[in-house]
Scaffold this active site. Sequence first.
Site, PDB file in Angstrom:
ATOM      1  N   HIS A 118     -13.419  40.043  87.736  1.00 49.26           N
ATOM      2  CA  HIS A 118     -12.009  39.733  87.464  1.00 49.26           C
ATOM      3  C   HIS A 118     -11.644  39.961  86.002  1.00 49.26           C
ATOM      4  O   HIS A 118     -12.517  40.080  85.140  1.00 49.26           O
ATOM      5  CB  HIS A 118     -11.692  38.276  87.847  1.00 49.26           C
ATOM      6  CG  HIS A 118     -12.437  37.262  87.029  1.00 49.26           C
ATOM      7  ND1 HIS A 118     -13.770  36.985  87.210  1.00 49.26           N
ATOM      8  CD2 HIS A 118     -12.022  36.447  86.019  1.00 49.26           C
ATOM      9  CE1 HIS A 118     -14.149  36.048  86.368  1.00 49.26           C
ATOM     10  NE2 HIS A 118     -13.110  35.707  85.615  1.00 49.26           N
ATOM     11  N   ASP A 120      -9.269  37.926  83.206  1.00 55.99           N
ATOM     12  CA  ASP A 120      -8.751  36.559  83.121  1.00 55.99           C
ATOM     13  C   ASP A 120      -7.223  36.497  83.271  1.00 55.99           C
ATOM     14  O   ASP A 120      -6.495  37.274  82.649  1.00 55.99           O
ATOM     15  CB  ASP A 120      -9.150  35.927  81.775  1.00 55.99           C
ATOM     16  CG  ASP A 120     -10.654  35.658  81.724  1.00 55.99           C
ATOM     17  OD1 ASP A 120     -11.231  35.288  82.770  1.00 55.99           O
ATOM     18  OD2 ASP A 120     -11.247  35.834  80.647  1.00 55.99           O
ATOM     19  N   HIS A 268     -15.116  41.020  84.199  1.00 50.86           N
ATOM     20  CA  HIS A 268     -16.403  40.356  83.991  1.00 50.86           C
ATOM     21  C   HIS A 268     -16.796  39.556  85.227  1.00 50.86           C
ATOM     22  O   HIS A 268     -15.969  39.277  86.108  1.00 50.86           O
ATOM     23  CB  HIS A 268     -16.377  39.485  82.737  1.00 50.86           C
ATOM     24  CG  HIS A 268     -15.327  38.430  82.746  1.00 50.86           C
ATOM     25  ND1 HIS A 268     -13.994  38.692  82.565  1.00 50.86           N
ATOM     26  CD2 HIS A 268     -15.415  37.090  82.934  1.00 50.86           C
ATOM     27  CE1 HIS A 268     -13.312  37.580  82.630  1.00 50.86           C
ATOM     28  NE2 HIS A 268     -14.146  36.570  82.861  1.00 50.86           N
ATOM     29  N   ARG A 283     -14.479  28.271  76.652  1.00 49.03           N
ATOM     30  CA  ARG A 283     -13.713  29.512  76.515  1.00 49.03           C
ATOM     31  C   ARG A 283     -12.346  29.258  75.909  1.00 49.03           C
ATOM     32  O   ARG A 283     -11.619  28.371  76.353  1.00 49.03           O
ATOM     33  CB  ARG A 283     -13.535  30.175  77.880  1.00 49.03           C
ATOM     34  CG  ARG A 283     -12.973  31.592  77.786  1.00 49.03           C
ATOM     35  CD  ARG A 283     -12.756  32.193  79.154  1.00 49.03           C
ATOM     36  NE  ARG A 283     -11.386  31.965  79.622  1.00 49.03           N
ATOM     37  CZ  ARG A 283     -10.990  32.144  80.879  1.00 49.03           C
ATOM     38  NH1 ARG A 283     -11.854  32.534  81.814  1.00 49.03           N
ATOM     39  NH2 ARG A 283      -9.731  31.932  81.212  1.00 49.03           N
TER      40      ARG A 283
HETATM   41  C1  SIN Z   1     -15.239  33.332  82.989  1.00 45.83           C
HETATM   42  O1  SIN Z   1     -14.471  33.379  82.034  1.00 45.83           O
HETATM   43  O2  SIN Z   1     -14.988  33.874  84.059  1.00 45.83           O
HETATM   44  C2  SIN Z   1     -16.570  32.616  82.826  1.00 45.83           C
HETATM   45  C3  SIN Z   1     -17.603  33.544  82.293  1.00 45.83           C
HETATM   46  C4  SIN Z   1     -18.946  32.903  82.167  1.00 45.83           C
HETATM   47  O3  SIN Z   1     -19.069  31.684  82.387  1.00 45.83           O
HETATM   48  O4  SIN Z   1     -19.889  33.603  81.826  1.00 45.83           O
END
Ligand code: SIN
Length: 292
Positions: A118, A120, A268, A283
């Site tokens: 996805h 974000d 990612h 994050r």
């Molecule tokens: C995310 O922002 O999707 C989480 C990424 C992660 O925890 O590595």
Amino acid sequence: MLHYGPRPFLHEMREELERAPCKRITLRPLSPTIGAEIGGVDLGDLDGETFAEIERAHLDYKVIFFRDQDITTEQHLAFARRFGELEEHPFLPSKEGYTKIIRFAKDEDVKGVENVWHSDVSWREQPSLGSVLRAHEVPSVGGDTLFSDMVAAYQGLDDELKAKLEGLRAVHDFTRTFGLLLDPEALAEKQKEFPAIEHPVVRTHPVTGKKAIYVNAVFTSHIVGMEREEGDRLLLLLYSQAAVPEYQCRFRWQKNSIAFWDNRSLQHYAASDYWPQQRVMERVTIIGARPA
Ligand code: SIN
């Protein structure tokens, strides 16, 4: 569509990156076009020239990584803020006292569910420019994050398909994921606040001018004006590009590692292979421009 053998455009993309040497930072590519580990940097104390090289590396490599960044929460926020305004996520849990920090705290009871490709908050009218993720607790092994280059993925499509995608728009909608956790009343409220939104299927990066696939399996619901079956087939083909290993890099976290990725040019996937171990990440998400 079976593909094997070299993807020659990756060589051209690689050559372009090699034309931009760094003076203030060290840069170790993790793959030819996506991902670089940056050294010689304290993210809590950056001078203007070092910052400019980091900004360039972020655009060039789409995701950059830093090790041993024992910075404060305020410094984490301050670094991200240099790139733009920060968002508050309406669904994910935040760090206590910090509405602009998402805390992903996984353990035996809270399982990692971010293991789907996805970009974000693509369901927002102005989705994310980028995200700065810091590792606080990591499993002894596993819990890597994978990144896939959507500029390379676009380049890899044949000309006929590129022509077909021209001008197409797709709908992105939070209800497909976060909406599933809400009762009907709360869902209706949130839908008023965050209605399903259209973005181009191929977006042009506002800084580099490069085209990238901008649909993802989590948040994209359908292609506007296309018969459902045909649209779903096309979306599946586009989603599947994220799984091509030649477009990917993979990051092995350590405590105090930081990843800063560009949501405009990659997707990612957080590998969920470490349960029941603990993995705690924070994050900060930077608001971007409306995709064009
Ligand atoms: C995310 O922002 O999707 C989480 C990424 C992660 O925890 O590595």
